[in-house]
Scaffold this motif. Structure first.
Motif, PDB file in Angstrom:
ATOM      1  N   GLN A   1       3.615   3.737   6.803  1.00 27.55           N
ATOM      2  CA  GLN A   1       4.535   3.407   5.727  1.00 27.55           C
ATOM      3  C   GLN A   1       4.790   4.621   4.834  1.00 27.55           C
ATOM      4  N   MET A   2       5.884   4.560   4.106  1.00 25.17           N
ATOM      5  CA  MET A   2       6.209   5.625   3.153  1.00 25.17           C
ATOM      6  C   MET A   2       5.291   5.597   1.936  1.00 25.17           C
ATOM      7  N   THR A   3       4.736   4.418   1.643  1.00 24.87           N
ATOM      8  CA  THR A   3       3.861   4.268   0.476  1.00 24.87           C
ATOM      9  C   THR A   3       2.577   3.561   0.875  1.00 24.87           C
ATOM     10  N   ALA A   4       1.572   3.672   0.015  1.00 25.19           N
ATOM     11  CA  ALA A   4       0.301   2.972   0.199  1.00 25.19           C
ATOM     12  C   ALA A   4      -0.072   2.303  -1.113  1.00 25.19           C
ATOM     13  N   ASN A   5      -0.683   1.145  -1.022  1.00 21.58           N
ATOM     14  CA  ASN A   5      -1.139   0.419  -2.202  1.00 21.58           C
ATOM     15  C   ASN A   5      -2.637   0.591  -2.393  1.00 21.58           C
ATOM     16  N   VAL A   6      -3.031   0.737  -3.651  1.00 19.24           N
ATOM     17  CA  VAL A   6      -4.447   0.717  -4.036  1.00 19.24           C
ATOM     18  C   VAL A   6      -4.543  -0.285  -5.170  1.00 19.24           C
ATOM     19  N   GLY A   7      -5.228  -1.404  -4.947  1.00 18.74           N
ATOM     20  CA  GLY A   7      -5.297  -2.360  -6.044  1.00 18.74           C
ATOM     21  C   GLY A   7      -5.763  -3.730  -5.626  1.00 18.74           C
ATOM     22  N   VAL A   8      -5.659  -4.645  -6.578  1.00 18.06           N
ATOM     23  CA  VAL A   8      -6.083  -6.030  -6.375  1.00 18.06           C
ATOM     24  C   VAL A   8      -5.036  -6.956  -6.975  1.00 18.06           C
ATOM     25  N   ALA A   9      -5.023  -8.187  -6.474  1.00 24.08           N
ATOM     26  CA  ALA A   9      -4.126  -9.205  -7.027  1.00 24.08           C
ATOM     27  C   ALA A   9      -4.787 -10.564  -6.897  1.00 24.08           C
ATOM     28  N   SER A  10      -4.463 -11.451  -7.819  1.00 28.74           N
ATOM     29  CA  SER A  10      -4.962 -12.819  -7.789  1.00 28.74           C
ATOM     30  C   SER A  10      -3.805 -13.733  -8.171  1.00 28.74           C
ATOM     31  N   PHE A  11      -3.393 -14.565  -7.232  1.00 26.52           N
ATOM     32  CA  PHE A  11      -2.200 -15.376  -7.425  1.00 26.52           C
ATOM     33  C   PHE A  11      -2.573 -16.790  -7.841  1.00 26.52           C
ATOM     34  N   PHE A  12      -2.005 -17.240  -8.957  1.00 27.80           N
ATOM     35  CA  PHE A  12      -2.410 -18.500  -9.578  1.00 27.80           C
ATOM     36  C   PHE A  12      -2.069 -19.712  -8.717  1.00 27.80           C
ATOM     37  N   ASN A  13      -0.850 -19.778  -8.223  1.00 27.47           N
ATOM     38  CA  ASN A  13      -0.399 -20.998  -7.549  1.00 27.47           C
ATOM     39  C   ASN A  13      -1.134 -21.257  -6.241  1.00 27.47           C
ATOM     40  N   SER A  14      -1.385 -20.200  -5.480  1.00 24.35           N
ATOM     41  CA  SER A  14      -1.998 -20.377  -4.161  1.00 24.35           C
ATOM     42  C   SER A  14      -3.490 -20.080  -4.154  1.00 24.35           C
ATOM     43  N   TYR A  15      -4.015 -19.600  -5.266  1.00 25.32           N
ATOM     44  CA  TYR A  15      -5.416 -19.165  -5.356  1.00 25.32           C
ATOM     45  C   TYR A  15      -5.706 -18.024  -4.374  1.00 25.32           C
ATOM     46  N   GLN A  16      -4.640 -17.396  -3.877  1.00 22.93           N
ATOM     47  CA  GLN A  16      -4.789 -16.301  -2.938  1.00 22.93           C
ATOM     48  C   GLN A  16      -5.171 -15.019  -3.674  1.00 22.93           C
ATOM     49  N   LYS A  17      -6.026 -14.222  -3.031  1.00 18.16           N
ATOM     50  CA  LYS A  17      -6.441 -12.943  -3.592  1.00 18.16           C
ATOM     51  C   LYS A  17      -6.181 -11.843  -2.564  1.00 18.16           C
ATOM     52  N   GLU A  18      -6.031 -10.621  -3.071  1.00 15.69           N
ATOM     53  CA  GLU A  18      -5.666  -9.512  -2.196  1.00 15.69           C
ATOM     54  C   GLU A  18      -6.340  -8.234  -2.673  1.00 15.69           C
ATOM     55  N   ILE A  19      -6.795  -7.424  -1.709  1.00 17.29           N
ATOM     56  CA  ILE A  19      -7.400  -6.124  -2.017  1.00 17.29           C
ATOM     57  C   ILE A  19      -6.784  -5.073  -1.094  1.00 17.29           C
ATOM     58  N   ASN A  20      -6.372  -3.962  -1.678  1.00 15.01           N
ATOM     59  CA  ASN A  20      -5.860  -2.822  -0.909  1.00 15.01           C
ATOM     60  C   ASN A  20      -6.718  -1.592  -1.182  1.00 15.01           C
ATOM     61  N   ARG A  21      -7.114  -0.899  -0.125  1.00 16.58           N
ATOM     62  CA  ARG A  21      -7.849   0.359  -0.220  1.00 16.58           C
ATOM     63  C   ARG A  21      -7.103   1.433   0.561  1.00 16.58           C
ATOM     64  N   ALA A  22      -7.160   2.660   0.089  1.00 13.79           N
ATOM     65  CA  ALA A  22      -6.384   3.731   0.736  1.00 13.79           C
ATOM     66  C   ALA A  22      -7.285   4.861   1.210  1.00 13.79           C
ATOM     67  N   ALA A  23      -6.871   5.486   2.315  1.00 23.37           N
ATOM     68  CA  ALA A  23      -7.548   6.663   2.858  1.00 23.37           C
ATOM     69  C   ALA A  23      -6.616   7.858   2.743  1.00 23.37           C
ATOM     70  N   LEU A  24      -7.172   8.999   2.327  1.00 20.68           N
ATOM     71  CA  LEU A  24      -6.396  10.231   2.169  1.00 20.68           C
ATOM     72  C   LEU A  24      -7.172  11.408   2.780  1.00 20.68           C
ATOM     73  N   PRO A  25      -7.208  11.520   4.109  1.00 23.42           N
ATOM     74  CA  PRO A  25      -7.896  12.670   4.722  1.00 23.42           C
ATOM     75  C   PRO A  25      -7.084  13.943   4.526  1.00 23.42           C
ATOM     76  N   ILE A  26      -7.759  15.016   4.140  1.00 23.07           N
ATOM     77  CA  ILE A  26      -7.089  16.284   3.830  1.00 23.07           C
ATOM     78  C   ILE A  26      -7.789  17.409   4.580  1.00 23.07           C
ATOM     79  N   ASP A  27      -7.019  18.167   5.348  1.00 25.96           N
ATOM     80  CA  ASP A  27      -7.578  19.304   6.076  1.00 25.96           C
ATOM     81  C   ASP A  27      -7.752  20.476   5.108  1.00 25.96           C
ATOM     82  N   THR A  28      -8.995  20.746   4.732  1.00 29.46           N
ATOM     83  CA  THR A  28      -9.295  21.829   3.790  1.00 29.46           C
ATOM     84  C   THR A  28     -10.047  22.976   4.471  1.00 29.46           C
TER      85      THR A  28
END
Length: 199
Positions: A48-75
C-alpha cells in the motif's frame, strides 16, 4: 607550534529510507482486546501507499482493531568507524487521529524481529517488538500533532539498534497497544503514514 592542537570534528548527516517491499502494516481485528493484542499473526498490508499505526474501538459493534508497522532500513552504508551520536526517524503523516488522549496516545519506535527485510508475512504481527511493553527506541506524544512531516528522536536504545553492516529493523506501535490497555469505546488513535511505495 601549538601545545593544545585543535581537532576538528565534522558531523556527517546521512539519509536512509525504508525498503518498499519490506515496509507496511499488519492488522488484527475482533471483539476481544486481549485476543487480538496477543495474536501470533495478522493481515498484511505491504504494497500500500500508506501504513497505519494505531488502535480503534468501535462502539456499535464492540469491534476493536490494532495496527503495527515495520520499517526495515538498509544502513549498511554507515562506515564501520562512525560514531552515531543522534538519529531521527522522519515520517510523513497523511492523517493523525488522537481520539483517546489519555496519556497512552503515543507512537513508539521498537526493534522488530521480522522474518525478512524484503517482505512481510502474517506472523510478523507478533514480531514488532515484544508483545507487552516493548523497549522504547523513542516515543512521540500525539497530543497536538498535525499531519505532515513528523520527527521522532531515537533514544540511546534506538541508537544501539542501528546496524553499520546490514539492516536496521525498526517498527512502530501505538501506546495503548504498547501498554496493553483497551482504548475508550468509539475512539480511534492512529497515524497513517506514507511508505516507500509512495515514491
Amino acid at each position: 607550534s601549538l601545545s593544545n592542537p585543535i581537532t576538528e570534528y565534522v558531523d556527517i548527516i546521512s539519509n536512509y529510507y525504508s525498503n518498499d517491499s519490506g515496509d507496511g502494516d499488519m492488522l488484527t481485528t475482533g471483539t476481544g482486546w486481549d485476543a487480538i493484542h496477543d495474536m501470533a499473526s495478522g493481515y498484511v498490508h505491504s504494497t500500500q501507499m500508506t501504513a497505519n499505526v494505531g488502535v480503534a474501538s468501535f462502539f456499535n459493534s464492540y469491534q476493536k482493531e490494532i495496527n503495527r508497522a515495520a520499517l526495515p532500513i538498509d544502513t549498511s552504508g554507515i562506515p564501520d568507524d562512525a560514531v552515531i551520536s543522534q538519529a531521527k526517524l522522519k515520517i510523513y503523516a497523511e492523517r493523525i487521529s488522537d481520539g483517546d488522549n489519555d496519556g497512552n496516545d503515543f507512537i513508539r519506535i521498537v526493534q522488530t524481529t521480522t522474518a525478512s527485510t524484503t517482505s512481510l508475512v502474517a506472523e510478523d504481527y507478533s514480531q514488532i517488538g515484544t508483545i507487552d511493553n516493548p523497549v522504547s527506541g523513542g516515543d512521540l506524544d500525539l497530543t497536538g500533532i498535525s499531519p505532515g512531516w513528523v520527527t521522532i528522536n531515537l533514544n540511546n536504545a534506538g541508537l544501539s539498534w542501528i546496524s553499520k553492516t546490514g539492516w536496521t529493523k525498526l517498527g512502530l506501535r501505538e501506546g495503548h497497544d504498547v501498554v496493553d490497555i483497551v482504548p475508550d469505546y468509539n475512539t480511534s488513535t492512529y497515524v497513517n503514514l506514507y511508505t516507500k511505495n509512495s515514491g
